[in-house]
Design a protein around this motif. Structure first.
Motif, PDB file in Angstrom:
ATOM      1  N   SER A 155       0.801  -1.205   0.000  1.00 10.51           N
ATOM      2  CA  SER A 155       0.000   0.000   0.000  1.00 10.51           C
ATOM      3  C   SER A 155       0.837   1.260   0.000  1.00 10.51           C
ATOM      4  O   SER A 155       0.399   2.293  -0.454  1.00 10.51           O
ATOM      5  CB  SER A 155      -0.902  -0.012   1.208  1.00 10.51           C
ATOM      6  N   ASP A 156       2.071   1.144   0.498  1.00 10.00           N
ATOM      7  CA  ASP A 156       2.853   2.373   0.519  1.00 10.00           C
ATOM      8  C   ASP A 156       3.278   2.771  -0.883  1.00 10.00           C
ATOM      9  O   ASP A 156       3.554   3.917  -1.162  1.00 10.00           O
ATOM     10  CB  ASP A 156       4.051   2.284   1.462  1.00 10.00           C
ATOM     11  N   VAL A 157       3.301   1.792  -1.764  1.00 12.09           N
ATOM     12  CA  VAL A 157       3.562   2.134  -3.155  1.00 12.09           C
ATOM     13  C   VAL A 157       2.312   2.798  -3.725  1.00 12.09           C
ATOM     14  O   VAL A 157       2.380   3.750  -4.483  1.00 12.09           O
ATOM     15  CB  VAL A 157       3.960   0.896  -3.968  1.00 12.09           C
ATOM     16  N   VAL A 159       0.388   4.646  -2.132  1.00 15.13           N
ATOM     17  CA  VAL A 159       0.448   6.027  -1.668  1.00 15.13           C
ATOM     18  C   VAL A 159       1.055   6.885  -2.752  1.00 15.13           C
ATOM     19  O   VAL A 159       0.553   7.928  -3.128  1.00 15.13           O
ATOM     20  CB  VAL A 159       1.358   6.153  -0.424  1.00 15.13           C
ATOM     21  N   LEU A 160       2.158   6.372  -3.253  1.00 14.15           N
ATOM     22  CA  LEU A 160       2.906   7.140  -4.214  1.00 14.15           C
ATOM     23  C   LEU A 160       2.136   7.312  -5.512  1.00 14.15           C
ATOM     24  O   LEU A 160       2.078   8.389  -6.074  1.00 14.15           O
ATOM     25  CB  LEU A 160       4.212   6.424  -4.480  1.00 14.15           C
ATOM     26  N   PHE A 161       1.554   6.230  -5.975  1.00 10.93           N
ATOM     27  CA  PHE A 161       0.824   6.317  -7.228  1.00 10.93           C
ATOM     28  C   PHE A 161      -0.355   7.253  -7.103  1.00 10.93           C
ATOM     29  O   PHE A 161      -0.603   8.070  -7.963  1.00 10.93           O
ATOM     30  CB  PHE A 161       0.337   4.935  -7.660  1.00 10.93           C
ATOM     31  N   VAL A 162      -1.068   7.114  -6.032  1.00 13.55           N
ATOM     32  CA  VAL A 162      -2.234   7.958  -5.833  1.00 13.55           C
ATOM     33  C   VAL A 162      -1.814   9.409  -5.831  1.00 13.55           C
ATOM     34  O   VAL A 162      -2.407  10.253  -6.474  1.00 13.55           O
ATOM     35  CB  VAL A 162      -2.943   7.613  -4.512  1.00 13.55           C
ATOM     36  N   SER A 163      -0.713   9.675  -5.120  1.00 14.98           N
ATOM     37  CA  SER A 163      -0.383  11.073  -4.953  1.00 14.98           C
ATOM     38  C   SER A 163       0.483  11.620  -6.080  1.00 14.98           C
ATOM     39  O   SER A 163       0.723  12.793  -6.152  1.00 14.98           O
ATOM     40  CB  SER A 163       0.267  11.300  -3.595  1.00 14.98           C
ATOM     41  N   SER A 164       0.942  10.771  -6.963  1.00 15.93           N
ATOM     42  CA  SER A 164       1.754  11.317  -8.046  1.00 15.93           C
ATOM     43  C   SER A 164       0.873  11.747  -9.207  1.00 15.93           C
ATOM     44  O   SER A 164       1.365  12.100 -10.253  1.00 15.93           O
ATOM     45  CB  SER A 164       2.783  10.304  -8.520  1.00 15.93           C
TER      46      SER A 164
END
Lengths: 168, 393
Positions: A155-157, A159-164
């Motif tokens: 899920s921490d990845v 995080v990145l996709f969602v926020s990028s």
């Protein structure tokens, strides 16, 4: 304690028009009405609860009757069986009556469910449990679903996709 | 009949639910439930919340690669500490000029180009929302070049406080410091400083660790900022073997506010590469950790083998402390490290990375570096980067 001081009864009228009699020992745990109990009992008034239905009030009363150490158990049982609508009603009722401990327990439980939404690939199931609909544009929703499926617990990845801005 | 409407839950209740979320990942999950929750989560993501969530969010590993087939293009990969051998491709771009990655701080990547211009770029920012909030270009640093800028440290995340942050740089081989505040046109040199090895920022002060293993603070609100010593020197007992090794120092602040100093021991060994060419390989041999304790009004460095719940991330990034317990797969009492040695020292790009267990001195994931870096070729070190929530759907 003298017999004249025996527990008084506080009357409530729920949103679905049912009258409830609640022992004072329980009613004092409702911070909202704590200060008006004396007046209400002396004048034989009924307190209207426009936000709380009978079923929910019964649950809140049940919660307040239990000792703190038994509440955890009650919460486990109730919440596992409680569909989202019940949880929602409980949260609204607890907030309206200001039963602090119950507010915290329910919000904690909801947080846990929210966390699950991202963890499971078939997130719709959890959304159904708490009765919430996604109103993202279909392509965003599809993207989210795809990411959850491929990344799973990473899920921490996510995080990145969602926020990028991948979801735009 | 369905009367419940979670999407329009009153904000104070929504806030209650939000405040129960411990990790940044959970926070993002909350934001992906529905549009009103997304908007609310974004609105409520302030500096305080960011700090709280960050203490339980391990950094991601940033890997800029150049592929053989597309030589001019750099692709950014990212990997999670859950599974260091699996990477995710983030985006590809063509670097401008001869820019070099110089670490990360507060979720921002730092690069330096041939004109000595330092650029901060935020990979977590949406590239489609204009580009202005994604890139910050700082004025050139006089009398230095990109190899001379060793480390760049931010006092805060510029996204959270666009008008109130300071960039501190460690530069040249003598470990000098210079800083610039948001909006400033010129760099300010820090007086009385030399031989600085690492810098962190905490509660209004920069903390600099120098070659004598002692810590000084720097208050950049002063007109002529200078370093003031706040700790004694550390004189560690080293074995003859350790004495022979290259030592690098790091300073980290624990979640409880303790100052920690790490000594990292490295060896350079000469090996032959595929083409039988002699190259130098850098290899981390171990770490020692010291905590600054205050006893009877005097401070003292005391060695510790127990960082409790702490996972430390060191390398080119701003040294970071994370509480491991709330994050699946994060090893407590461990040091996650990266290291890079450029060709002008090692005759080739030499990398090292892994996880060091401070308790028993063992290493984990030692081989992941070769998996990452043998192919495609990377000209930059892997960098730990702290993710931040800037979700804009």
């Amino acid at each position: 304690m003298s017999s004249s001081k025996k527990s008084r009864i506080v009357k409530f009228k729920t949103s679905d028009d049912k009258t409830f009699e609640v022992e004072e020992a329980v009613a004092v745990q409702f911070e909202t009405i704590k200060s008006m109990i004396d007046y209400v009992c002396a004048n034989d008034c009924t307190i209207p609860l426009p936000n709380v239905n009978a079923k929910t009030l019964a649950m809140v009363v049940e919660w307040c009757k239990k000792h703190a150490d038994e509440r955890d158990q009650l919460m486990e049982v109730d919440v596992d069986e409680a569909p989202g609508a019940v949880l929602y009603d409980l949260l609204v009722a607890a907030t309206y009556l200001r039963v602090e401990d119950l507010i915290h327990r329910v919000s904690q439980r909801v947080s846990k469910m929210v966390i699950e939404i991202g963890k499971l690939p078939e997130e719709e199931d959890v959304r159904k449990t708490i009765n919430i609909k996604s109103d993202f544009p279909p392509q965003v929703e599809e993207e989210l679903r795809k990411l959850r499926r491929t990344l799973g617990p990473l899920s921490d990845v996510l995080v990145l996709f969602v926020s990028s801005g991948l979801l735009e | 009949m369905d009367q419940s409407d979670w999407a329009s839950l009153p904000e104070d209740l929504l806030d209650l639910i939000l405040s129960r979320l411990v990790t940044l990942s959970d926070y993002v999950r909350f934001s992906t439930v529905c549009m009103p929750w997304h908007t609310f989560a974004l609105e409520k993501y302030d500096g305080e919340r960011h700090r709280k969530l960050s203490t339980h969010q391990p950094p991601l590993l940033f890997l800029p690669h150049t592929r053989g087939s597309k030589e001019k293009e750099t692709t950014i990969f990212i990997t999670s500490i859950h599974n260091l051998s699996k990477t995710y491709e983030l985006e590809s771009f063509t670097p401008i000029g001869n820019q070099r990655w110089r670490g990360s701080s507060h979720g921002w990547l730092i690069s330096v180009d041939v004109n000595f211009v330092i650029t901060l770029s935020n990979p977590f920012c949406s590239k489609l929302k204009g580009g202005d909030d994604r890139i910050i270009r700082l004025p050139p640093v006089p009398h230095t070049n990109c190899y001379h800028i060793v480390k760049v440290i931010l006092s805060a995340n510029p996204t959270m406080t666009p008008d109130d942050y300071t960039v501190m740089i460690m530069f040249n081989m003598y470990g000098k410091l210079s800083c610039i505040r948001a909006g400033d046109k010129k760099w300010t040199y820090i007086n009385k400083c030399h031989d600085v090895d690492d810098v962190i920022y905490s509660k209004g002060l920069f903390y600099a660790l120098d070659g004598t293993c002692s810590v000084s603070t720097c208050d950049i609100s002063e007109h002529y900022p200078k370093l003031n010593k706040v700790s004694p020197r550390l004189s560690p007992n080293l074995s003859p073997y350790e004495e022979l090794q290259e030592i690098k120092n790091y300073i980290v602040e624990s979640a409880g506010g303790d100052l920690l100093q790490l000594l990292r021991f490295m060896d350079f060994t000469i090996v032959l590469d595929d083409k039988m060419k002699r190259i130098t390989r850098v290899e981390t041999k171990g770490f020692k950790a010291f905590k600054l304790l205050f006893l009877n009004g005097e401070s003292e460095w005391v060695e510790t083998k127990n960082l409790g719940d702490g996972s430390l991330f060191v390398g080119d990034n701003t040294s970071t402390y994370v509480s491991a317990s709330n994050f699946l797969g994060c090893h407590p009492n461990s040091i996650y490290f990266t290291e890079y040695c450029p060709p002008h020292i090692c005759f080739a790009h030499s990398y090292d990375m892994g996880i060091y267990n401070l308790g028993d001195g063992s290493f984990l994931q030692r081989d992941c570096v070769s998996k990452f870096l043998s192919s495609p070729v990377s000209t930059s070190p892997p960098i730990w980067i702290q993710p931040t929530f800037q979700g804009k759907i």
